[in-house]
Design a protein around this motif. Sequence first.
Motif, short mmCIF file in Angstrom:
data_model
loop_
_atom_site.label_atom_id
_atom_site.label_comp_id
_atom_site.label_asym_id
_atom_site.label_seq_id
_atom_site.Cartn_x
_atom_site.Cartn_y
_atom_site.Cartn_z
N GLN A 151 4.01 -4.30 -7.71
CA GLN A 151 4.78 -4.49 -6.32
C GLN A 151 4.30 -5.32 -5.35
OE1 GLN A 151 5.90 -0.55 -4.70
NE2 GLN A 151 5.47 0.39 -6.71
N MET A 152 4.95 -6.19 -4.69
CA MET A 152 4.60 -7.23 -3.90
C MET A 152 4.66 -6.84 -2.18
SD MET A 152 3.42 -10.32 -4.27
CE MET A 152 4.42 -11.14 -5.75
N HIS A 153 3.62 -7.07 -1.53
CA HIS A 153 3.42 -6.73 -0.17
C HIS A 153 3.23 -7.91 0.63
CE1 HIS A 153 3.72 -2.50 -1.28
NE2 HIS A 153 2.85 -2.84 -2.16
N THR A 154 4.14 -8.57 1.44
CA THR A 154 3.78 -9.73 2.01
C THR A 154 4.14 -9.67 3.41
OG1 THR A 154 6.04 -10.70 1.52
CG2 THR A 154 4.60 -11.28 -0.14
N GLY A 155 3.30 -10.56 4.05
CA GLY A 155 3.43 -10.71 5.58
C GLY A 155 3.12 -9.55 6.58
N LEU A 156 2.16 -8.66 5.82
CA LEU A 156 1.52 -7.53 6.58
C LEU A 156 0.52 -7.74 7.55
CD1 LEU A 156 2.17 -4.57 4.14
CD2 LEU A 156 3.92 -5.46 5.73
N ASP A 157 0.31 -7.27 8.86
CA ASP A 157 -0.83 -7.24 9.58
C ASP A 157 -1.85 -6.15 9.08
OD1 ASP A 157 0.01 -5.05 10.56
OD2 ASP A 157 0.70 -5.90 12.44
N PRO A 158 -2.94 -6.18 9.62
CA PRO A 158 -4.00 -5.32 8.93
C PRO A 158 -3.53 -3.98 9.06
CG PRO A 158 -5.23 -7.02 10.07
CD PRO A 158 -3.75 -7.48 10.47
N THR A 159 -2.82 -3.68 10.41
CA THR A 159 -2.59 -2.15 10.54
C THR A 159 -1.57 -1.79 9.62
OG1 THR A 159 -3.17 -2.13 12.91
CG2 THR A 159 -1.47 -0.69 12.50
N ALA A 160 -0.37 -2.77 9.35
CA ALA A 160 0.62 -2.41 8.42
C ALA A 160 0.06 -2.31 6.91
CB ALA A 160 1.69 -3.46 8.49
N THR A 161 -0.75 -2.97 6.64
CA THR A 161 -1.36 -3.06 5.51
C THR A 161 -2.27 -1.71 5.15
OG1 THR A 161 -1.95 -5.52 5.33
CG2 THR A 161 -3.20 -3.98 3.69
N GLY A 162 -2.82 -1.17 6.18
CA GLY A 162 -3.67 0.03 6.22
C GLY A 162 -2.75 1.27 5.85
N ASP A 163 -1.56 0.91 6.61
CA ASP A 163 -0.72 2.18 6.73
C ASP A 163 0.14 2.17 5.05
OD1 ASP A 163 -1.03 2.90 9.15
OD2 ASP A 163 0.53 1.69 10.09
N CYS A 164 0.31 0.93 4.58
CA CYS A 164 0.88 0.75 3.43
C CYS A 164 0.02 1.46 2.24
CB CYS A 164 1.31 -0.59 2.87
SG CYS A 164 2.13 -0.61 1.44
N ILE A 165 -1.38 1.19 2.45
CA ILE A 165 -2.34 1.85 1.19
C ILE A 165 -2.21 3.17 1.49
CG2 ILE A 165 -4.63 1.84 0.65
CD1 ILE A 165 -4.68 -1.17 1.54
N SER A 166 -2.09 3.82 2.57
CA SER A 166 -2.16 5.17 2.75
C SER A 166 -0.95 5.69 2.23
CB SER A 166 -2.18 5.47 4.38
OG SER A 166 -3.48 5.03 5.05
N ALA A 167 0.24 5.14 2.23
CA ALA A 167 1.33 5.62 1.58
C ALA A 167 1.25 5.65 0.15
CB ALA A 167 2.58 5.03 2.11
N ILE A 168 0.69 4.58 -0.58
CA ILE A 168 0.28 4.59 -1.99
C ILE A 168 -0.52 5.46 -2.50
CG2 ILE A 168 -0.42 3.04 -3.59
CD1 ILE A 168 0.13 0.71 -1.97
N LEU A 169 -1.68 5.78 -1.59
CA LEU A 169 -2.64 6.62 -2.27
C LEU A 169 -2.38 8.22 -1.71
CD1 LEU A 169 -5.95 4.63 -1.43
CD2 LEU A 169 -4.48 4.62 -3.48
#
Length: 587
Positions: free
Chosen positions: A432-450
């Motif tokens: 799965q590709m996640h592009t163009g996310l800022d640090p906050t959005a990246t952290g939120d995405c990781i939280s959802a994955i984990l």
Amino acid sequence: MQQDLRALWFPVASSGDLPLRHVYQGQLLGLEFAVWRADDGAVNVWENRCLHRGVRLSIGLNLGSELKCQYHGWRYANGDASCLYIPAHPANAPARTIRNRVYRSVERYGLIWSAIEPLAEPPVIPELETAEPLALRPMPVAAPASRVVEALRSYAARLGAEAVEPAAEVPPAGAFALRASWRRDGEVEAAAFFVQPTAARACVIRGLLLGDVAEAERVATLKAHNAALTALREEAEAADAREPDAAAAVEEAKIPLSPRVTTVAGGERAASGEAIRVRVARKWRVAADVVALRLEPISGALPPPAPGAHVDLHLPNGLVRQYSLTNGPAERDAYVVAVKREPQSRGGSAAVHDAVREGDLLAVSPPHDNFRLARGGGRHVLLAGGIGVTPLLAMAKALAATGRSFELHLFARSEEHAPFADDLGGLGASVQMHTGLDPTATGDCISAILADRADDAYVYVCGPAPMIEAAVARAEQAGWPDSAVHFEHFGNAKAVDDSTAFEVALARSAITVAIPAGRTITDVLREHGVSVPTSCEQGACGTCITTVLEGKPDHQDVFLSKAERASDACMTPCISRSLTPRLVLDL
């Protein structure tokens, strides 16, 4: 003659000898091999002994990605034969230098070929490249290989057929391979025979019948050749018993046990850290500001890497840099690394992008496998940030090859900045590709994955330091245990405090040395003749991890987990120091 035999490639098994989850005992020039096929299709040819008590691994258990000795349960990894598990060993984490001896192998023409010290590549026999030969039953013979080769020259007569032409050697396989042809029932038939010298006065005949054989005639054909080979065996053994020819017996190879038990293909260079000469066979762009290098050996074999391993690359400007390998399980003929151009390059990435050219000769270290896939596990979550995908790509290939469950999440600025798009595409929906996310959005995405964690799941993270720190923190918040979270840094950006002075006692070496301010433990130990394996020397790769017996380390690395730091049971002496006046290390 002996050196010539050690350098030659011989078939040591047939493909049919290696069903899944089976181990076959092969032999060549007096050496016993454990030959087994992993679930990913890779064929392993190892010295047939466990490093613990010398028990034959050919009676071990093929677990698909590991080989387990049945005596005390030592386990060895597919590919590089490194010891993964020792029962009752502290933390179940054996020293990373414990490896069995590995021999190069290739599967070709329905046979498994290997050599003790190959000086050339495996034989290519043009006539067999386009054919689908029918393998005859292997025939063991208690007679020297040279005598058996001579007996095979009259093979047509043993079939009751007329030879079309004299039996001739099969190039480039050498004097232990013959091609015989004959005319029977008006049809011309041919076979290639390879004689495998198993011991001084013993060998195995491995025959391949060339040409098409109708399905209805296969059983009768195989029976006829088995009868002919059986008669040949009886005659050769009887002749050797009547007139033993000492000159005909091959000299058996004698390879002493290494006191370090750390030998891999290509000699002992994996144990000694000797640099391996490689040629840049290809250089190409794999993403914006990222180039890949395909590094092929000048001679011999490359030590097989474990998924997640890295090598030290010696660059033309004299610098040495660490780069992860993207190799999948079956990709053993070259190393592939990727390098991102760093705006603030200290000379490494700039040299790769601007100075290295296809055809250049470079040097690499044997692989350092300090970022390993966990044994077992029901779900493997791989989190990659940009160029951090390189070790995780190797892991994903290994997981896919063995049918294990995984998901790879790649975070990148854009699709153009995602390295190895073609390789990732081949892994299908698991990526799965996640592009163009800022640090906050990246952290939120990781939280959802984990957020949804299973008890047998593991997470692996590689990328920029802020992303790793965020992923580790989010995993802890989601209840992931420290032992299930694995990460690898590109380097150590932490400020190092080397102002302290202390002494280090070496328990095994029985010496004590003073470590002054401004000097690392590893530097001082080298001056006293004690070598600690290192790679990055920044506390980022884990190569130098050493057990601490007494004292409290001042951990300044980015490799150890929070639990490992809290235990003070180990440290990275390349950069860390001491909070107590004295440290006692297991060296």
